[in-house]
Design a protein around this motif. Structure first.
Motif, mmCIF file in Angstrom:
data_model
loop_
_atom_site.group_PDB
_atom_site.id
_atom_site.type_symbol
_atom_site.label_atom_id
_atom_site.label_comp_id
_atom_site.label_asym_id
_atom_site.label_seq_id
_atom_site.Cartn_x
_atom_site.Cartn_y
_atom_site.Cartn_z
ATOM 1 N N LYS A 2 -13.501 -7.649 -5.125
ATOM 2 C CA LYS A 2 -14.287 -6.463 -4.997
ATOM 3 C C LYS A 2 -13.247 -5.404 -5.289
ATOM 4 C CE LYS A 2 -18.103 -7.878 -2.075
ATOM 5 N NZ LYS A 2 -17.519 -9.702 -1.860
ATOM 6 N N LEU A 4 -10.868 -4.664 -7.155
ATOM 7 C CA LEU A 4 -10.769 -4.120 -8.583
ATOM 8 C C LEU A 4 -11.834 -2.995 -8.760
ATOM 9 C CD1 LEU A 4 -9.834 -7.276 -10.426
ATOM 10 C CD2 LEU A 4 -8.397 -5.314 -9.888
ATOM 11 N N ASN A 5 -13.164 -3.375 -8.578
ATOM 12 C CA ASN A 5 -14.108 -2.577 -8.961
ATOM 13 C C ASN A 5 -13.998 -1.355 -8.004
ATOM 14 O OD1 ASN A 5 -15.128 -4.124 -10.977
ATOM 15 N ND2 ASN A 5 -16.316 -5.148 -9.478
ATOM 16 N N ALA A 8 -11.541 0.972 -9.118
ATOM 17 C CA ALA A 8 -12.045 1.542 -10.574
ATOM 18 C C ALA A 8 -12.918 2.795 -10.222
ATOM 19 C CB ALA A 8 -12.578 0.617 -11.371
ATOM 20 N N ASN A 243 -5.127 4.681 -6.285
ATOM 21 C CA ASN A 243 -6.214 3.811 -6.746
ATOM 22 C C ASN A 243 -5.866 2.817 -7.704
ATOM 23 O OD1 ASN A 243 -9.075 4.288 -5.764
ATOM 24 N ND2 ASN A 243 -8.314 6.309 -5.785
ATOM 25 N N ILE A 247 -5.382 -1.291 -7.879
ATOM 26 C CA ILE A 247 -5.745 -2.227 -9.017
ATOM 27 C C ILE A 247 -4.783 -3.196 -9.153
ATOM 28 C CG2 ILE A 247 -6.257 -2.477 -11.484
ATOM 29 C CD1 ILE A 247 -8.239 -0.181 -11.187
ATOM 30 N N SER A 248 -3.465 -2.402 -9.314
ATOM 31 C CA SER A 248 -2.152 -3.192 -9.668
ATOM 32 C C SER A 248 -2.057 -4.672 -8.467
ATOM 33 C CB SER A 248 -1.123 -2.572 -9.834
ATOM 34 O OG SER A 248 0.198 -3.273 -10.128
ATOM 35 N N ALA A 250 -4.150 -5.842 -6.495
ATOM 36 C CA ALA A 250 -5.164 -6.811 -6.578
ATOM 37 C C ALA A 250 -5.015 -7.854 -7.600
ATOM 38 C CB ALA A 250 -6.664 -6.143 -6.647
ATOM 39 N N ASP A 251 -4.658 -7.263 -8.776
ATOM 40 C CA ASP A 251 -4.265 -8.223 -9.938
ATOM 41 C C ASP A 251 -3.000 -9.174 -9.553
ATOM 42 O OD1 ASP A 251 -4.305 -8.988 -12.873
ATOM 43 O OD2 ASP A 251 -2.273 -8.036 -12.661
#
Length: 261
Positions: A2, A4-5, A8, A243, A247-248, A250-251
């Motif tokens: 979650k 990632l979203n 975003a 933010n 994302i980075s 979480a990846d």
């Protein structure tokens, strides 16, 4: 995952925030412009353990619970309707409003728009109009043989006619005000339209209770503060970067999970 979203939505929110700031900065020198600001709200929550749910036959309850938020959304981009600075122009048909109120403008389709930009001109018939040729209400026509146009603080328009010593009154400008100015709809060209959110306009002469007065040979400038906009831009950039970092991160976590043996 979650995160990632969720991140975003944060990036999209700050992208819109930067767009609002850039619009403000672009209109720093626009007559009568009112700056906007972006406002945000959190999205719906996923309840993994609802607060207040019963945990035993004795009636004990969960005091806090577990909620996972889904991110952020744009709620509104309201206008800040504060007074802009007033500058001397020395042009007879430049009029600034000191205080509350909007000039009423008749559009080509017969509807009425509203503006704080008092940069007016005369058309071929001597009618007082905006720079786009839209009539200023109520209609005021200046005769061909008139000179020394005078516009008083209460909106009274007078001129001297060739061959006469006494001033001739041509009419009186009026102002409109709204209970919710932020509810007006901007349509460009320094114009606003009435909406259900703004309420119906109250129309009166300048200087009446609750209405501003007029100042000839002056124009109201934009209320954009460059320092405020730049500081807001820096804050938006940093929020966007954080933010993006989430994302980075979480990846990288997903990559680590995929590489498990």
């Amino acid at each position: 995952m979650k995160a990632l979203n969720i991140a975003a939505t944060g990036m999209m929110a700050q992208e819109l925030n930067v767009e609002v700031i850039s619009h403000n900065v672009a209109n720093m020198r626009t007559t009568g412009f009112k700056r906007q600001r972006a406002e945000f709200q959190d999205l719906l929550y996923e309840n993994l353990r609802r607060m207040g749910s019963v945990t035993s036959d004795a009636g004990t309850m969960v005091p806090a619970g577990v909620q996972i938020g889904m991110g952020v959304k744009t709620a509104a981009t309201p206008r800040v309707m504060s007074q802009g600075s007033i500058n001397l122009t020395e042009k007879d048909l430049d009029i600034a409003i000191r205080g509350e109120g909007f000039f009423r403008i008749q559009l080509p389709d017969g509807s009425t728009a509203y503006t704080r930009a008092g940069s007016f001109e005369l058309d071929a018939n001597g009618l007082l109009v905006t720079v786009d040729g839209y009539q200023v209400e109520p209609g005021i026509t200046v005769p061909n043989n008139a000179r020394d146009i005078s516009i008083a603080a209460d909106g009274t328009v007078e001129v001297l006619i060739d061959g006469e010593t006494a001033a001739t009154q041509l009419g009186q400008l009026q102002l409109a005000r709204f209970i919710n100015k932020s509810g007006l709809e901007g349509i460009g060209d320094n114009l606003f339209l009435e909406t259900a959110a703004s309420g119906t306009p109250q129309v009166s002469t300048p200087g009446d209770t609750g209405f501003g007065s007029l100042l000839q040979n002056h124009l109201e400038q934009s209320n954009v503060n460059p320092v405020t906009e730049i500081s807001d831009l820096i804050a938006a950039q940093r929020a966007y970067e954080m933010n993006a970092r989430i994302i980075s991160g979480a990846d990288e976590m997903l990559q680590a999970t995929a590489n498990l043996r």
